[in-house]
Design a protein around this motif. Structure first.
Motif, PDB file in Angstrom:
ATOM      1  N   PRO A 427     -18.054  21.825  97.187  1.00 18.13           N
ATOM      2  CA  PRO A 427     -18.804  23.311  97.200  1.00 18.13           C
ATOM      3  C   PRO A 427     -18.057  24.684  97.391  1.00 18.13           C
ATOM      4  O   PRO A 427     -16.851  24.226  98.634  1.00 18.13           O
ATOM      5  CB  PRO A 427     -19.778  23.605  97.629  1.00 18.13           C
ATOM      6  N   PRO A 428     -17.716  25.767  96.825  1.00 15.88           N
ATOM      7  CA  PRO A 428     -17.083  26.905  96.884  1.00 15.88           C
ATOM      8  C   PRO A 428     -17.507  27.342  98.489  1.00 15.88           C
ATOM      9  O   PRO A 428     -18.273  27.608  99.230  1.00 15.88           O
ATOM     10  CB  PRO A 428     -16.846  28.068  96.264  1.00 15.88           C
ATOM     11  N   ALA A 429     -16.302  27.761  99.313  1.00 17.36           N
ATOM     12  CA  ALA A 429     -15.913  28.103 100.579  1.00 17.36           C
ATOM     13  C   ALA A 429     -16.428  29.985 100.194  1.00 17.36           C
ATOM     14  O   ALA A 429     -16.153  30.479  98.974  1.00 17.36           O
ATOM     15  CB  ALA A 429     -14.818  28.448 100.790  1.00 17.36           C
ATOM     16  N   ILE A 430     -17.434  30.719 101.450  1.00 14.22           N
ATOM     17  CA  ILE A 430     -17.436  31.863 100.835  1.00 14.22           C
ATOM     18  C   ILE A 430     -16.709  32.837 102.292  1.00 14.22           C
ATOM     19  O   ILE A 430     -17.203  32.813 103.343  1.00 14.22           O
ATOM     20  CB  ILE A 430     -18.710  32.026 101.061  1.00 14.22           C
ATOM     21  N   LEU A 431     -16.440  33.400 101.558  1.00 15.92           N
ATOM     22  CA  LEU A 431     -15.621  35.314 102.188  1.00 15.92           C
ATOM     23  C   LEU A 431     -16.887  35.867 102.184  1.00 15.92           C
ATOM     24  O   LEU A 431     -17.492  36.808 101.912  1.00 15.92           O
ATOM     25  CB  LEU A 431     -14.841  35.634 101.922  1.00 15.92           C
ATOM     26  N   PHE A 432     -17.384  36.391 103.723  1.00 15.98           N
ATOM     27  CA  PHE A 432     -18.136  37.801 103.100  1.00 15.98           C
ATOM     28  C   PHE A 432     -17.722  38.419 104.891  1.00 15.98           C
ATOM     29  O   PHE A 432     -17.263  38.227 105.531  1.00 15.98           O
ATOM     30  CB  PHE A 432     -19.848  36.915 104.063  1.00 15.98           C
ATOM     31  N   ASP A 450     -13.460  47.851 101.114  1.00 19.01           N
ATOM     32  CA  ASP A 450     -12.495  46.562 101.021  1.00 19.01           C
ATOM     33  C   ASP A 450     -12.841  45.500 100.843  1.00 19.01           C
ATOM     34  O   ASP A 450     -12.739  44.647  99.774  1.00 19.01           O
ATOM     35  CB  ASP A 450     -11.502  46.413 102.560  1.00 19.01           C
ATOM     36  N   VAL A 451     -14.140  44.559 101.738  1.00 19.57           N
ATOM     37  CA  VAL A 451     -15.022  43.379 101.053  1.00 19.57           C
ATOM     38  C   VAL A 451     -16.461  43.777 100.773  1.00 19.57           C
ATOM     39  O   VAL A 451     -16.646  44.384 101.692  1.00 19.57           O
ATOM     40  CB  VAL A 451     -14.455  42.269 102.810  1.00 19.57           C
ATOM     41  N   ARG A 452     -16.654  44.520  99.110  1.00 20.59           N
ATOM     42  CA  ARG A 452     -18.550  44.503  99.357  1.00 20.59           C
ATOM     43  C   ARG A 452     -19.053  43.914  99.233  1.00 20.59           C
ATOM     44  O   ARG A 452     -20.685  43.974  99.306  1.00 20.59           O
ATOM     45  CB  ARG A 452     -18.256  45.785  97.887  1.00 20.59           C
ATOM     46  N   GLY A 453     -19.089  42.116  99.519  1.00 23.02           N
ATOM     47  CA  GLY A 453     -20.028  41.364  99.135  1.00 23.02           C
ATOM     48  C   GLY A 453     -19.721  39.930  99.736  1.00 23.02           C
ATOM     49  O   GLY A 453     -18.045  40.218  99.883  1.00 23.02           O
ATOM     50  N   ARG A 454     -19.874  39.028  99.412  1.00 26.53           N
ATOM     51  CA  ARG A 454     -19.663  37.980  99.311  1.00 26.53           C
ATOM     52  C   ARG A 454     -18.290  37.252  98.095  1.00 26.53           C
ATOM     53  O   ARG A 454     -18.207  38.175  97.357  1.00 26.53           O
ATOM     54  CB  ARG A 454     -21.179  37.328  99.308  1.00 26.53           C
ATOM     55  N   MET A 455     -17.588  36.482  98.353  1.00 26.43           N
ATOM     56  CA  MET A 455     -16.160  36.114  97.641  1.00 26.43           C
ATOM     57  C   MET A 455     -16.493  34.832  97.898  1.00 26.43           C
ATOM     58  O   MET A 455     -16.047  34.633  98.738  1.00 26.43           O
ATOM     59  CB  MET A 455     -15.337  36.556  97.688  1.00 26.43           C
ATOM     60  N   TYR A 456     -16.544  33.967  96.634  1.00 27.37           N
ATOM     61  CA  TYR A 456     -16.441  32.742  96.428  1.00 27.37           C
ATOM     62  C   TYR A 456     -15.149  32.079  95.780  1.00 27.37           C
ATOM     63  O   TYR A 456     -14.503  32.467  94.846  1.00 27.37           O
ATOM     64  CB  TYR A 456     -17.371  32.001  95.369  1.00 27.37           C
TER      65      TYR A 456
END
Length: 505
Positions: A427-432, A450-456
């Motif tokens: 599965p993809p890793a998640i940046l939050f 800069d980081v508005r939500g989760r990124m996969y």
């Protein structure tokens, strides 16, 4: 430039306010239905289409607009918040930016907040929820068993302030594909199915031909009831659809159909000589708005009359290292992001080999709040997934590399899938988003731009040690042949009688 794959969003919402519907049966007081289609351009002139439908249920047991099947599932398993996404393809943040729906991980992703209770009770309800949704949407959600389930509450926080304790369950299946058999039950949740409204644009042949597409179901509890949000996102490339020459697009080109009702919004590109038809009304965000109640049927189109051949812009392609995350910060100040991995027991992370580097220089001070829970054997003999979570500090105008060594599991030949030679999907890793490490986790809505939500990150395909499956086949053939020869010979000896036959001269 791609026309940011049209983002097609149908919104069905019901609150305690007076009902308001568009071409749907009259609702009881307290239910409301809204749908919205938003199309915006992406880098490379792909079109992002989002179709969202929201529906809410009041405290009563009435299901005029809210789908009865989902209501029964929520009540049966005490679900306070539910999110299910089925996506196909890789979302390209560098080219397409942030999606309106942050859940763009490849494959199936399911997470739910349930009323708290004994661990065994929660796991039983989680199993029942997975099986119920698998039957409802014709998806392999039953495979999201305890081997893929974890509880990362900081990555997926609850959207409201509950008065009683709640428990989270999360699982993902990157190998799940999205097809028509998922779209058909999805459309059946709408009050008028695909016979009216923006749902008439959901042509499976065009949606599944997009560069990227996904279905989403979001349920959450509110003060006025339960809100349901059904969404379809797709990234279209008009240049490819037109034969590789022009970026002109229209509803007939993208969907092979025209819209019949509701509201359509089109983001107008800046500083370009384009023509958008028919006549529209601009809203506060400088987007063209069409009210389909007065314009039926509607075929929105955009063209560039003075452009004969469209040329794609050249964009640098970043390289991704397996089992590591590589992101480039484009800004003037450092940011803090959370990093989360939910890995099945196929691989094991070795934490003592973890390294963080910036421009080739080792920097151990850029990672903090590290937590790692290795997999363990469950009561049924299966192995739970391992979870890794940390806070990363990315310096300004730099690239941070996080890497660590892994070991691959050796499986029994009965544990391999039918297509074992293809490999296994991770599965993809998640940046939050997170605040400063001294402040702890931030709310998703209060983070910086800069980081508005989760990124996969993209999913990974690993090759595990695979046995030679042809050997059992050869053994079976040899054994069957040998048994046949022995049995035939013995059978002939036991059943035949030997007699003397006199031959006359």
């Amino acid at each position: 430039m791609h026309w940011g794959g049209a983002l097609f969003t149908l919104c069905l919402s019901a609150s305690l306010a007076a009902s308001s519907t568009n071409n749907v049966p009259s609702a009881i007081s307290g239910e409301r239905y809204n749908e919205d289609l938003f199309i915006r351009p992406l880098l490379g002139w792909q079109n992002l289409l989002e179709d969202v439908l929201r529906d809410s249920e009041s405290s009563g047991q009435h299901y005029t607009l809210f789908p009865l099947t989902l209501g029964q599932i929520l009540e049966e398993y005490s679900i306070a918040e539910l999110h299910l996404t089925l996506n196909s393809g890789k979302w390209d943040y560098d080219h397409w930016g942030y999606p309106d729906d942050p859940s763009v991980g490849t494959g199936a992703e399911l997470w739910a907040w349930m009323a708290d209770g004994p661990s065994s009770t929660i796991d039983e309800r989680w199993t029942g929820l997975r099986n119920a949704l698998a039957g409802l949407f014709c998806a392999s959600l039953g495979s999201l068993d305890m081997r893929r389930t974890s509880s990362p509450s900081t990555v997926f926080p609850i959207s409201f302030s509950p008065s009683t304790p709640h428990a989270l369950r999360y699982a993902n299946l990157p190998s799940e594909n999205v097809c028509t058999e998922n779209l058909t039950p999805f459309v059946k949740l709408l009050p008028c199915k695909s016979h009216a409204g923006l749902a008439t644009l959901l042509n499976p042949q065009r949606i599944f031909d997009a560069d990227w597409h996904g279905l989403s179901i979001h349920l959450r509890s509110t003060e006025k009831g339960t809100e349901l949000k059904l969404g379809v996102q797709a990234v279209f490339d008009p240049v490819r659809l037109s034969g590789g020459r022009r970026r002109d697009w229209s509803f007939r080109l993208l969907f092979d159909r025209m819209a019949g009702s509701s509201v359509v919004r089109v983001q107008v590109p800046d500083g370009e000589s384009h023509a958008l038809s028919p006549t529209f009304v601009a809203d506060d965000s400088a987007a063209a708005v069409y009210n389909l109640i007065t314009q039926v049927p509607l075929d929105v189109s955009m063209s560039w009359p003075y452009e004969h051949t469209f040329q794609y812009t050249r964009v640098h392609q970043s390289r991704l290292v397996p089992l590591s995350i590589q992101r480039t910060l484009r800004g003037s100040s450092q940011i803090h992001v959370g990093y989360f991995e939910n890995l099945p027991a196929l691989v094991t992370l070795w934490m003592h080999t973890m390294e963080t580097k910036v421009d080739g220089v080792k920097r151990d001070d850029l990672i903090s709040n590290v937590t790692y829970h290795p997999h363990h054997v469950l009561a049924n003999g299966q192995k739970s997934p391992s979870t890794f979570q940390a806070t990363l500090t990315i310096p300004a105008a730099s690239t941070l590399h996080l890497s660590m060594e892994v070991s691959r599991a050796f499986l029994k030949y009965t544990e391999h899938p039918p297509d074992a030679m293809r490999g296994w999907d991770l599965p993809p890793a998640i940046l939050f988003p997170v605040c400063d490490p001294t402040m702890g986790i931030c709310d998703m809505r209060s983070t910086s731009a800069d980081v508005r939500g989760r990124m996969y990150t993209p999913s990974l395909l690993i090759d595990l040690p695979t046995p030679d499956f042809s050997m059992p086949y050869n053994v079976i053939i040899f054994t069957c042949t040998l048994i046949t020869l022995i049995f035939g010979s013995i059978f002939n000896l036991l059943t035949r009688s030997w007699v003397i036959v006199r031959v006359e001269d």
